[in-house]
Scaffold this active site. Structure first.
Site, short mmCIF file in Angstrom:
data_model
loop_
_atom_site.label_atom_id
_atom_site.label_comp_id
_atom_site.label_asym_id
_atom_site.label_seq_id
_atom_site.Cartn_x
_atom_site.Cartn_y
_atom_site.Cartn_z
N CYS A 1 27.39 39.96 41.74
CA CYS A 1 28.39 40.62 40.89
C CYS A 1 27.92 41.87 40.17
O CYS A 1 28.60 42.89 40.21
CB CYS A 1 28.89 39.63 39.84
N VAL B 1 38.60 35.89 48.10
CA VAL B 1 37.72 36.36 49.16
C VAL B 1 36.72 37.37 48.63
O VAL B 1 36.84 37.86 47.51
CB VAL B 1 38.50 36.97 50.34
N ASN C 1 30.93 42.16 33.09
CA ASN C 1 29.71 42.19 33.90
C ASN C 1 28.87 43.42 33.59
O ASN C 1 27.64 43.36 33.58
CB ASN C 1 30.06 42.12 35.39
N LYS D 1 37.05 42.04 33.60
CA LYS D 1 36.02 41.43 34.45
C LYS D 1 34.90 42.42 34.74
O LYS D 1 33.71 42.11 34.62
CB LYS D 1 36.67 40.93 35.75
N ARG E 1 32.72 26.88 58.42
CA ARG E 1 32.62 26.80 56.96
C ARG E 1 33.46 25.63 56.44
O ARG E 1 33.03 24.86 55.60
CB ARG E 1 33.07 28.16 56.38
C1 UDX Z 1 27.28 36.78 36.52
C2 UDX Z 1 28.02 36.62 35.20
O1 UDX Z 1 27.15 35.96 34.25
C3 UDX Z 1 29.28 35.82 35.38
O2 UDX Z 1 30.01 35.77 34.16
C4 UDX Z 1 30.13 36.49 36.46
O3 UDX Z 1 31.28 35.70 36.71
C5 UDX Z 1 29.33 36.64 37.74
O4 UDX Z 1 28.13 37.36 37.48
P1 UDX Z 1 25.66 35.28 38.01
O5 UDX Z 1 25.46 36.51 38.82
O6 UDX Z 1 25.95 34.00 38.70
O7 UDX Z 1 26.85 35.49 36.95
O8 UDX Z 1 24.33 35.00 37.16
P2 UDX Z 1 23.76 35.42 35.72
O9 UDX Z 1 23.29 34.20 35.06
O10 UDX Z 1 24.67 36.28 34.96
O11 UDX Z 1 22.45 36.23 36.12
C6 UDX Z 1 22.51 37.46 36.82
C7 UDX Z 1 21.12 38.03 37.00
O12 UDX Z 1 20.58 38.45 35.75
C8 UDX Z 1 20.10 37.04 37.57
O13 UDX Z 1 19.28 37.71 38.51
C9 UDX Z 1 19.31 36.61 36.37
O14 UDX Z 1 18.01 36.17 36.67
C10 UDX Z 1 19.29 37.89 35.56
N1 UDX Z 1 19.09 37.67 34.12
C11 UDX Z 1 19.99 36.98 33.37
C12 UDX Z 1 17.96 38.20 33.50
O15 UDX Z 1 17.11 38.85 34.15
N2 UDX Z 1 17.79 38.02 32.15
C13 UDX Z 1 18.69 37.33 31.38
O16 UDX Z 1 18.45 37.21 30.16
C14 UDX Z 1 19.81 36.80 32.02
#
Ligand code: UDX
Length: 450
Positions: free
Chosen positions: A259, A73, A207, A203, A22
């Site tokens: 997440c 991690v 989420n 946090k 990595r």
């Molecule tokens: C998320 C949080 O947004 C972020 O703040 C945290 O630190 C980590 O988790 P992430 O998982 O990278 O980030 O993506 P995000 O853009 O939040 O989307 C999560 C999921 O929700 C994706 O599968 C996305 O397609 C879906 N989504 C998002 C929807 O289906 N509709 C929406 O309107 C927004």
């Protein structure tokens, strides 16, 4: 860490990992081969690597040199033992805390960057303090919580222009030391200070709230399909209420990513632990609805295709959990494709960034050419292009909102498909008129008129 190095040239940032492969990948001269695909990351790494950002496996050595250590991690959901399926697996966090405890010198500020259950800082503190007393050496520790709110695909922008930075801790000097780092580029008013437990919980709560919005709009999408309404019109109508707001109201195949599900299940586990079963059930329903939405989409594909997909070729466009990432963790495509394989479908999967080895791991099945189409065994193969995916297909399923899927030439694609042919647009990215004009039957998430 790349953004911190970029914004704070006087700070030396060492990223260490025990995984040599990595680290080698992070040191690859070809920046297009960094292990994480994230728009703009290659540019930032290219600018700072070797200057004040260094990747190595010298874990103990770098800890001894460091004034501040970020524990970053994985904390996946436990797969067995106490709390299996819900609680976070803290083995790597604990191992890091023990390594830091042994290797640190002088005063070290330990920052929890990983998303952790509430009160984990207490465990980290106990481990660190035990080492402090153990061999009588002069070492002291402060523990801070500094959760990360970036989203994948927009990580660099989210880091450069965060809505807020959260620092939890009871040691004012340590808190200010970390605040000074972010102060290089973040407005002072956006740097929030809380106690450790509030920071850890914020946090999980952020989420949970975001995921809840997606389950809410997906529940309304199903209602729209049943009642003749259109979820995009409803989303616009409710999103203009300033108390609700327009963001995160896109109906889709359900949320994925590393997440949302993990953090909600962790919250559910903690609620049960603290004897709050009603609160636990409330949040658990967000995940239940999400899983239901994924199965619902697979089921309706089967139903619309005359109740069987055995031996049928289905083009799957998009495997990543969202656009602009190669990450497939908890991607809705995994469950939807899994259900369709179970039904005996022959899937041709296209994704601009996800490698086939990852698809094979996620689907728990190697890619294979369709053998005897009607023997009931599902199979999948990689398609190098959208054209290749749709060739001879009975249906196209759009599962990730990659920009290129918004601009497809449906006349040309339709000519390659077997009729009657369907388009199932789980992200509502296609132009409905263009699809219908090409003689294809369209289903769109949350579209009651389709
Ligand atoms: C998320 C949080 O947004 C972020 O703040 C945290 O630190 C980590 O988790 P992430 O998982 O990278 O980030 O993506 P995000 O853009 O939040 O989307 C999560 C999921 O929700 C994706 O599968 C996305 O397609 C879906 N989504 C998002 C929807 O289906 N509709 C929406 O309107 C927004």
């Amino acid at each position: 860490m790349a953004v911190i190095a970029d914004r704070c040239p006087e700070i030396q940032v060492a990223v260490v990992d025990i995984n040599q492969a990595r680290i080698d990948a992070w040191n690859d001269a070809d920046l297009s081969r960094l292990p994480v695909y994230e728009p703009g990351l290659d540019v930032v790494v290219g600018r700072v690597r070797g200057r004040n950002l260094h990747f190595s496996t010298s874990v103990e050595e770098q800890i001894a040199l460091a004034d501040m250590v970020f524990i970053s991690v994985n904390t996946p959901t436990k797969s067995k033992g106490l709390g299996a399926g819900q609680a976070s697996d803290l083995r790597w966090v604990e191992a890091c805390a023990r390594t830091v405890a042994q290797a640190a010198a002088g005063h070290t500020i330990v920052v929890e960057k990983s998303t952790l259950p509430v009160r984990t800082a207490a465990a980290i503190k106990t481990i660190l303090e035990a080492a402090q007393q153990q061999d009588g050496q002069q070492r002291t520790f402060s523990v801070l919580s500094n959760p990360e709110f970036l989203a994948e695909g927009t990580a660099i922008r989210d880091l450069e222009e965060p809505d807020r930075v959260l620092i939890g801790g009871d040691d004012a000097a340590a808190t200010e030391a970390l605040a000074r780092i972010y102060g290089h580029w973040v407005d002072a008013a956006k740097i929030l200070r809380t106690n450790l437990w509030s920071s850890e919980l914020s946090k999980l709560a952020a989420n949970a709230f975001l995921a809840q919005r997606i389950s809410s709009i997906n529940s309304i999408a199903a209602f729209c399909e049943a009642s003749g309404a259109d979820v995009r019109e409803v989303a616009r109508a409710i999103g203009t209420d300033s108390r609700i707001g327009p963001k995160f109201l896109n109906a889709g195949p359900g949320f994925g990513g590393s997440c949302f599900q993990k953090d909600i299940l962790n919250l559910v586990y903690l609620c049960r632990h603290f004897a709050l079963p009603e609160v636990a059930d409330y949040w658990e329903s967000v995940v239940t609805l999400n899983t239901w939405q994924q199965h619902r989409i697979a089921q309706l594909v089967v139903q619309k295709l005359f109740g069987t997909v055995t031996g049928k070729r289905l083009a799957v466009l998009g495997f990543a959990f969202k656009a602009d990432t190669n990450d497939t963790r908890e991607a809705p495509a995994i469950r939807i494709c899994g259900d369709l394989l179970e039904e005996g479908a022959q899937l041709a999967i296209h994704d601009p960034k996800v490698v086939p080895a990852q698809m094979a791991r996620d689907l728990k099945q190697e890619a294979a050419e369709a053998a005897d189409a009607l023997n009931g065994t599902g199979s999948w193969a990689l398609a190098q292009s959208v054209e290749e995916a749709v060739a001879g297909a009975d249906a196209v399923l759009i599962l990730t909102e990659w920009r290129q899927y918004q601009q497809l030439n449906w006349q040309e694609l339709a000519a390659r498909m077997r009729r009657p042919a369907w388009v199932f647009d789980a992200r509502a990215v296609v132009n409905p008129e263009a699809v219908r004009a090409a003689g294809l039957t369209l289903w769109r998430v949350g579209d009651g008129e389709g």
